[in-house]
Structures are given as C-alpha cells and as structure tokens.
Design an enzyme around this catalytic site. Sequence first.
Site, mmCIF file in Angstrom:
data_model
loop_
_atom_site.group_PDB
_atom_site.id
_atom_site.type_symbol
_atom_site.label_atom_id
_atom_site.label_comp_id
_atom_site.label_asym_id
_atom_site.label_seq_id
_atom_site.Cartn_x
_atom_site.Cartn_y
_atom_site.Cartn_z
ATOM 1 N N HIS A 105 0.639 -1.203 -0.057
ATOM 2 C CA HIS A 105 -0.556 -0.044 0.079
ATOM 3 C C HIS A 105 0.716 0.956 -0.140
ATOM 4 O O HIS A 105 0.718 2.190 0.035
ATOM 5 C CB HIS A 105 -0.870 -0.571 0.621
ATOM 6 C CG HIS A 105 -1.837 -1.239 0.928
ATOM 7 N ND1 HIS A 105 -2.606 -1.626 0.108
ATOM 8 C CD2 HIS A 105 -1.586 -2.049 2.484
ATOM 9 C CE1 HIS A 105 -3.420 -3.422 1.262
ATOM 10 N NE2 HIS A 105 -3.079 -3.210 2.176
ATOM 11 N N ASP A 159 -6.821 -0.074 -0.654
ATOM 12 C CA ASP A 159 -6.824 0.732 0.876
ATOM 13 C C ASP A 159 -5.702 1.783 0.241
ATOM 14 O O ASP A 159 -4.994 2.477 0.759
ATOM 15 C CB ASP A 159 -5.565 -0.252 1.651
ATOM 16 C CG ASP A 159 -6.303 -1.581 1.800
ATOM 17 O OD1 ASP A 159 -7.741 -1.500 1.509
ATOM 18 O OD2 ASP A 159 -5.564 -2.280 2.758
#
Length: 252
Positions: free
Chosen positions: A149, A175
């Site tokens: 991420h 995310d």
Amino acid sequence: MIKIKEKIIERLSPKRIRQIRNIRDDLLSIFFPFSLTRLAQIHRTDKWGRHYYTPHYYNHFRRLKFKRIKLLEIGVGGYDYAYKGGRSLRMWKRFFPFGRIYSIDIFDKKSLQENRIKIFQGSQIDREFLKRIMLDIGKVDIIVDDGSHKNDHVITTFETLYPYLKEEGIYAIEDVETSYLDKFGGDSEDLSNPRTTMNYFKAVPDTINYLEYDHSKTQMPKHAGYVNSIHFYHNLIIIIKKSNNEKSSNYR
C-alpha cells in the site's frame, strides 16, 4: 467443554489447525457460491467488515464467475508466519470455481499453496521478478493489489503489470487511503501531489479521451488507448482494460 477444546487445539500444529479450519470454511462456502460478501466473512478476509469492497468486486467480477480465469493478487497476508494469511485467495478460489489463483508476497508463503492456488515469493517493486512471473503464468484476467500500500509501490506495480492484463481485464487497487498517510508516502496537505496513488490515477481518465488532444501540444499519456473506464470507490480503485479506439468527435 471449552477447556477440552482448548487442550485439543494446544496439541495441534499450526498446519493441522489451518487444515481443519479450511475444511470447515469449504463446507460453509457451498451454501453461498454467489455471495462474495458471505464468502469473505466465512474465510475471514478484511475485504468485508474492515473494508467494504466485496459488493463492488461482485458487480465487476460476476461476468467472469464461471470462466477459466486467472487472478493475481499482490500480497498474501500473515506477514512472516508460514501458516497465516491466504484468506482472500481461498475466497477467490471459492467464488471462481474454474479459476486459477496466483499471488506474490515478500515472505515465503508457499505452505499456503493448494489446488488452484500458487504463490510466488518476491517484491512487488522488483520489475524483473514481476515480469518473470507473468511470463510463467501468462496474461491474467484480474489483478488485485493488496500489497504494501506504499504509494510508489502501487504505481510501480501498476506500470509493470498492466501490460500483462488481458483485454477487458480488471485491475483493482485496495486501501488507497494511504494516499493521505505520510508513512506510506502519502500527503494529506497537498491534495495535488503527483506522487500519491490517488493523484496518479486521477490522471487516468485523460487517457480515455486521448484522441481529443491536440497532440502537437500535448504529450501522449501513459496507457493511452488501453483504458476503457476507471471507477473510484471508498479506498478502492478499479480499472477496466479495453482497447479504446473510438473515433474522435473533435470539432477543431
């Protein structure tokens, strides 16, 4: 009764505990073959509950349910614990009964492999590693980035793997709230920072309209002609790859 159960669990190896849980999960999955949300709950993946991705995934993925698809997910989960993680891989396996599921992780997670699930060890920002994997498994129908991420990692992975996505394939990035978090290379002060995931993908719609540009003044954008649509949801981005060669309606 609870104490007896605890004593039995204490005597079982992590591998054996996982095998028993997998059998239970597979039996429960039989009753909910069309519900990604229920499958996410059964397999205890955070794609529903902590996040709310499964309804969006269902809308985009259902046309592929009974196809012999290949799905690649970045990130297995469970960090460096050999028998932890892989929950979403098993969810995908149950939702796509004829699909082959692949994944990569920085840690060695090969102990989680099973029929129709194959896992490679390596970094999502190692371009040569990613290319070798894609040459091994061939072009895929779906890519889901649920890896580090980190903003630069997400962008590097997309630029490397997008060419290996099939026509009408689907690329998902989870995310993306990390676009606003400093520790992931995000920025919540300058919302136009081009180095964040969100701002990188905010520019993608321009590639859909690339034929309308005055190309004598504007550089051709990346992926021009190969993005059909892009969808922004809460903390989730989904891109549909399809040749975009509709004629221009430019009045210049």
